[in-house]
Write a protein that holds these residues in place. Structure first.
Motif, PDB file in Angstrom:
ATOM      1  N   ASP A  22      34.092  28.702  48.362  1.00 19.53           N
ATOM      2  CA  ASP A  22      35.396  29.345  48.518  1.00 19.53           C
ATOM      3  C   ASP A  22      35.943  29.116  49.931  1.00 19.53           C
ATOM      4  OD1 ASP A  22      34.990  30.233  45.958  1.00 19.53           O
ATOM      5  OD2 ASP A  22      34.495  32.299  46.532  1.00 19.53           O
TER       6      ASP A  22
ATOM      7  N   PHE B 208      36.466  30.869  43.701  1.00 20.85           N
ATOM      8  CA  PHE B 208      36.895  32.258  43.867  1.00 20.85           C
ATOM      9  C   PHE B 208      36.497  33.149  42.686  1.00 20.85           C
ATOM     10  CE2 PHE B 208      39.116  30.359  47.300  1.00 20.85           C
ATOM     11  CZ  PHE B 208      39.321  31.370  48.231  1.00 20.85           C
ATOM     12  N   ASP B 209      35.291  32.911  42.175  1.00 17.18           N
ATOM     13  CA  ASP B 209      34.733  33.784  41.155  1.00 17.18           C
ATOM     14  C   ASP B 209      33.942  34.874  41.866  1.00 17.18           C
ATOM     15  OD1 ASP B 209      33.348  35.046  39.101  1.00 17.18           O
ATOM     16  OD2 ASP B 209      33.163  33.201  37.935  1.00 17.18           O
ATOM     17  N   ASN B 210      34.448  36.099  41.837  1.00 21.29           N
ATOM     18  CA  ASN B 210      33.823  37.184  42.600  1.00 21.29           C
ATOM     19  C   ASN B 210      32.527  37.703  41.979  1.00 21.29           C
ATOM     20  OD1 ASN B 210      34.834  38.562  40.404  1.00 21.29           O
ATOM     21  ND2 ASN B 210      36.305  39.786  41.566  1.00 21.29           N
ATOM     22  N   ARG B 211      32.160  37.216  40.798  1.00 22.19           N
ATOM     23  CA  ARG B 211      30.903  37.633  40.166  1.00 22.19           C
ATOM     24  C   ARG B 211      29.875  36.509  40.130  1.00 22.19           C
ATOM     25  NH1 ARG B 211      32.053  41.859  35.228  1.00 22.19           N
ATOM     26  NH2 ARG B 211      33.946  42.815  36.091  1.00 22.19           N
TER      27      ARG B 211
ATOM     28  N   GLU C  63      40.915  38.362  35.594  1.00 17.94           N
ATOM     29  CA  GLU C  63      41.202  37.401  36.664  1.00 17.94           C
ATOM     30  C   GLU C  63      41.694  36.058  36.128  1.00 17.94           C
ATOM     31  OE1 GLU C  63      38.289  38.818  36.084  1.00 17.94           O
ATOM     32  OE2 GLU C  63      37.629  39.981  37.825  1.00 17.94           O
TER      33      GLU C  63
ATOM     34  N   ASN D 284      43.599  32.193  46.319  1.00 16.57           N
ATOM     35  CA  ASN D 284      43.100  33.560  46.517  1.00 16.57           C
ATOM     36  C   ASN D 284      42.729  34.238  45.208  1.00 16.57           C
ATOM     37  OD1 ASN D 284      45.577  33.931  45.385  1.00 16.57           O
ATOM     38  ND2 ASN D 284      46.480  35.067  47.085  1.00 16.57           N
ATOM     39  N   ARG D 285      42.513  33.430  44.169  1.00 12.86           N
ATOM     40  CA  ARG D 285      42.191  33.993  42.863  1.00 12.86           C
ATOM     41  C   ARG D 285      41.271  33.038  42.109  1.00 12.86           C
ATOM     42  NH1 ARG D 285      46.040  32.025  38.179  1.00 12.86           N
ATOM     43  NH2 ARG D 285      43.934  32.134  37.319  1.00 12.86           N
TER      44      ARG D 285
ATOM     45  N   GLN E 133      30.385  31.709  47.924  1.00 14.43           N
ATOM     46  CA  GLN E 133      31.280  32.006  49.047  1.00 14.43           C
ATOM     47  C   GLN E 133      31.486  30.810  49.962  1.00 14.43           C
ATOM     48  OE1 GLN E 133      29.897  35.516  51.100  1.00 14.43           O
ATOM     49  NE2 GLN E 133      30.626  36.904  49.507  1.00 14.43           N
TER      50      GLN E 133
END
Length: 325
Positions: free
Chosen positions: A271, A261-264, A150, A280-281, A268
């Protein structure tokens, strides 16, 4: 007016630029002029200096001027042949445009977000496999280091085993400096200049790899500097002293300031606050590297520009800074 006839496959071509093509980037001109030639080959002959303008080497972004004389080397064209590239193959070809520096010892690219550095874990290819495909006659191509899928930015590839060995030694001796830009939640405290927190890797049942701060983990150190404040968010420069997996992402989360936007390891709610920016990243970018060239021993400093998505996010935040305070 530039020549428009199909070029010969075996002759050097000389083209005089008229006012019709003035101001056009040379890479875009060649893509149109050399119909049937893969973009990857066009960027390669530009980078190697095989294309000359007024007998001089130029970069792909060079803008043509009236009366410029172009020397184009012999190139085989695929006349009357239509090739349909799959999205994956096109993604591989586009990596040629991402090259920041190349010589006979190493290659440095501005890796796009979303592309892994190597295949595995369900991925059929990564950056290193892509360049081995683009350079089928290269005897040696190996990653000097890794960055997350990412994450975007500076990625180094060695073209000689001696170069790989020398650069790895610099990494071990902490002689190579790598700087990242990250947009993090909240107002980062100016007094927080260094985070030292050991990191331990954990493998979940799903196969996902998660890293946590744990005293049983390996020592990890990251240096931080505030670049810009936006009230509810801060742009920071992060310089890892050690090179642990997900180090910057976990150290920022550990301090209560996860990266956007760190999905780990992200937040949220944070974000959601950034929705208007169209981000979006993961906002983590390897922006700069400083190292000693393995062959010339020259001190090299290379920078990778932010992609449009990250740049547009910052532009929006700057324009609306007062409303976020």
């Amino acid at each position: 007016m530039a020549l428009t006839e199909p070029i010969s496959q075996l002759k050097v071509q000389f083209v005089i630029i008229s006012d019709e093509n003035e101001g056009q980037r040379i890479d875009n001109f060649l893509i149109t002029y050399l119909k049937g030639v893969p973009k990857s080959l066009i960027y390669r002959i530009l980078r190697k200096g095989e294309v000359r303008v007024n007998k001089k080497r130029v970069k792909p972004e060079y803008k043509l001027k009236v009366a410029d004389q172009l020397r184009i080397p012999p190139i085989r064209t695929a006349e009357k042949t239509q090739v349909n590239f799959s999205p994956k193959l096109q993604k591989i070809a586009n990596l040629e445009k991402a090259i920041l520096y190349e010589d006979d010892a190493l290659l440095v690219i501005n890796k796009p977000s979303g592309i892994a550095v190597h295949g595995g874990s369900g991925l059929s290819f990564g950056v290193i496999e892509a360049f081995r495909t683009l350079r089928p006659y290269a005897k040696f191509l190996e990653l000097v280091h890794r960055i997350d899928r990412e994450t975007s930015g500076v990625l180094m590839i060695a073209k000689k085993r001696s170069a790989l060995k020398a650069l790895h030694e610099q990494l071990r001796a902490k002689q190579m400096q790598k700087d990242y830009l990250a947009l993090i939640k909240g107002d980062w405290p100016s007094e927080c200049k260094v985070v030292q927190a050991p990191l331990l890797k954990n493998l979940l049942k799903s196969g996902e790899r998660i890293v946590k701060v744990n005293q049983e983990g390996k020592p990890a150190e990251t240096r931080f500097k505030v670049e810009e404040r936006f009230g509810f968010a801060t742009l920071i420069k992060a310089s890892p002293v050690t090179g642990r997996t997900h180090q910057i992402r976990v150290h920022t989360q550990y301090t209560g300031h996860p990266i956007a936007f760190d999905n780990r390891y992200g937040d949220q709610a944070f974000d959601y606050q950034l929705n208007q920016t169209d981000l979006n990243r993961l906002f983590l970018h390897a922006s700069h590297v400083r190292f000693i060239h393995p062959k010339t021993l020259e001190v090299m400093q290379l920078s990778a520009p932010l992609d449009d998505t990250l740049q547009q996010c910052l532009t929006f935040l700057r324009a609306h800074k007062s409303s976020f305070k």
